[in-house]
Motif scaffolding. Structure first.
Motif, PDB file in Angstrom:
ATOM      1  N   PRO A  55      44.910  48.120  47.910  1.00 45.97           N
ATOM      2  CA  PRO A  55      43.636  47.970  47.191  1.00 45.97           C
ATOM      3  C   PRO A  55      43.695  46.798  46.219  1.00 45.97           C
ATOM      4  N   ARG A  85      34.562  43.242  39.541  1.00 46.39           N
ATOM      5  CA  ARG A  85      35.310  44.475  39.721  1.00 46.39           C
ATOM      6  C   ARG A  85      35.636  45.158  38.388  1.00 46.39           C
ATOM      7  N   SER A 125      36.293  47.867  35.455  1.00 45.10           N
ATOM      8  CA  SER A 125      36.938  49.175  35.498  1.00 45.10           C
ATOM      9  C   SER A 125      36.000  50.283  35.022  1.00 45.10           C
ATOM     10  N   ARG A 163      27.614  53.986  40.361  1.00 45.62           N
ATOM     11  CA  ARG A 163      28.394  54.984  41.092  1.00 45.62           C
ATOM     12  C   ARG A 163      28.423  54.654  42.583  1.00 45.62           C
ATOM     13  N   LEU A 164      27.284  54.223  43.153  1.00 40.51           N
ATOM     14  CA  LEU A 164      27.250  53.843  44.558  1.00 40.51           C
ATOM     15  C   LEU A 164      28.094  52.599  44.827  1.00 40.51           C
ATOM     16  N   ALA A 165      28.288  51.774  43.795  1.00 44.66           N
ATOM     17  CA  ALA A 165      29.122  50.579  43.921  1.00 44.66           C
ATOM     18  C   ALA A 165      30.571  50.864  43.522  1.00 44.66           C
ATOM     19  N   ALA A 166      30.957  52.144  43.561  1.00 43.72           N
ATOM     20  CA  ALA A 166      32.351  52.562  43.357  1.00 43.72           C
ATOM     21  C   ALA A 166      32.867  52.239  41.964  1.00 43.72           C
ATOM     22  N   THR A 167      31.980  52.265  40.986  1.00 40.39           N
ATOM     23  CA  THR A 167      32.359  51.930  39.613  1.00 40.39           C
ATOM     24  C   THR A 167      32.109  53.123  38.701  1.00 40.39           C
ATOM     25  N   PRO A 168      33.118  53.586  37.980  1.00 39.05           N
ATOM     26  CA  PRO A 168      32.929  54.714  37.062  1.00 39.05           C
ATOM     27  C   PRO A 168      31.959  54.353  35.937  1.00 39.05           C
ATOM     28  N   LYS A 210      31.909  59.707  34.322  1.00 36.34           N
ATOM     29  CA  LYS A 210      33.233  60.186  33.928  1.00 36.34           C
ATOM     30  C   LYS A 210      33.167  60.922  32.605  1.00 36.34           C
ATOM     31  N   THR A 228      43.459  51.178  39.692  1.00 29.10           N
ATOM     32  CA  THR A 228      44.469  50.755  40.647  1.00 29.10           C
ATOM     33  C   THR A 228      45.364  49.713  39.989  1.00 29.10           C
TER      34      THR A 228
END
Length: 388
Positions: free
Chosen positions: A34, A136, A138, A153-158, A181, A384
């Protein structure tokens, strides 16, 4: 005899019998590993009023330099030395303001504002999604928008969702709360609406003291009454202010923010308009009069000035709820509408009689730093990381 190029090909082929070449191995591992998220936090700022921006600036300024990027409409040139991503406007054409209504006949329960065929909305969503893919982050702090929270959230971001006052138990808010979160409330827990669900309160980090109040503020002038009209509310009524000043001739009335022109201005009334340092005006006042928005309430609490609160109508009863709690804690005098001029002497006397400790206990002088530390720690959870 083989050419150098051929020899090179043979050597590569020989290595392939015992394992991939080092460069190829690294490239293959890179495809499976990743990508590393940046230790950077986006902070979405709603454009209604100015409290969201001021709160974001207070928090971002207390964090390590370069940690935050402010995101929103109309931020360019208004974030000091903090990076910003300016987004296209999402308000409806020919709109005098923003009331949160999108004129849609049908809308999912999980959304508040989702107009059809709006180029500004399309462009801002594309720009924010592109920024997330490129930078990207965090974490994204959402202050406030259930739609931005869903996009992140749909873009994989907390996300950490800023939970404002009032009873926000509608479907859209509850889904944004569940998807985050954590929640951040910019006030003391004793100011929370008493009907807030226990699970929502349990997920909330209460962060009072989110104000840019400095340490070198002027001393209180007991004979000064300060009226504060903010960006998000109605203009003050100049004639009402003039009548109040005439009813209290021993006091000096100062008014900041928009006001309609009075028929005549008494000598003890100063209409200042917008000022650079409202915090200093609040700190210098003997009594402060204004609505129950987060910005003013936090400033009053930080300076412990006697407060006469006139809550304004807001979605989800935000200001009415906070005013009720201030009254219950004996931290403010609350009136539902602008009083008659003859009532002001008694109201000001009542405000002066309030005990400063009622406000002091609601404040955290290091609130911005504590909030920044909480967000940085939350951002680090589940990131990650590169291998040792």
């Amino acid at each position: 005899m083989a050419s150098p190029d051929a020899a090179g090909d043979l050597r590569t082929a020989d290595r392939s019998r015992t394992g991939p070449a080092p460069d190829a191995a690294r490239q293959g591992a890179g495809r499976n590993r990743p990508r590393i998220m940046k230790q950077m936090i986006g902070y979405y700022v709603h454009h209604h009023g100015d409290g969201h921006r001021q709160r974001a600036l207070a928090i971002a300024s207390a964090a390590p330099r370069g940690m935050f990027t402010l995101i929103g409409t109309g931020l360019a040139g208004r974030t000091d030395d903090i990076a910003c991503l300016d987004l296209p406007d999402d308000r409806l054409p020919m709109s005098d303001g923003f009331d949160g209504h999108d004129a849609a006949l049908h809308r999912p329960d999980a959304l508040h504002y989702a107009p059809y065929h709006h180029e500004g909305v399309r462009s801002r969503i594309a720009r924010l999604a592109g920024w997330i893919a490129r930078e990207r982050p965090s974490l994204i702090v959402v202050d406030v928008s259930v739609e931005i929270a869903m996009l992140a959230r749909l873009a994989a971001t907390p996300t950490v969702y800023v939970r404002l006052g009032g009873l926000r138990d509608d479907h859209a808010h509850l889904e944004a709360f569940r998807g985050a979160k954590a929640l951040l409330a910019p006030f003391h827990q004793d100011l929370d609406d008493q009907q807030t669900a226990a699970w929502v309160r349990a997920r909330t980090r209460f962060c009072p003291g989110l104000t840019a109040a400095g340490h070198d503020l002027p001393d209180e002038n007991r004979d000064t009454v300060l009226v504060v009209n903010g960006l998000g509310g109605a203009d003050g009524n100049g004639d009402d202010l003039a009548a109040a000043a005439r009813a209290t001739p021993a006091l000096n009335w100062r008014v900041i923010g928009p006001v309609s022109p009075p028929g005549s201005v008494p000598d003890n009334l100063a209409l200042l308009g917008w000022v650079e340092n409202a915090q200093a005006e609040i700190a210098a006042a003997g009594v402060v009069i204004g609505a129950a928005g987060d910005g003013l309430v936090n400033a009053v609490i930080a300076t412990q000035r006697p407060f006469i609160c006139l809550p304004q109508s807001r979605p989800f009863g935000e200001q009415a709820s906070k005013a009720r709690r201030l009254a219950a804690l004996e931290a403010a005098i609350v009136v539902d509408e602008w009083p008659h001029a003859s009532e002001w002497p008694a109201l000001i006397a009542m405000a002066r009689a309030l005990k400063p400790d009622a406000l002091r206990r609601l404040h955290d002088p290091d609130g911005a730093r504590h909030a920044a530390e909480f967000l940085v720690t939350t951002a680090q959870e589940g990131m990650t990381r590169a291998p040792d």
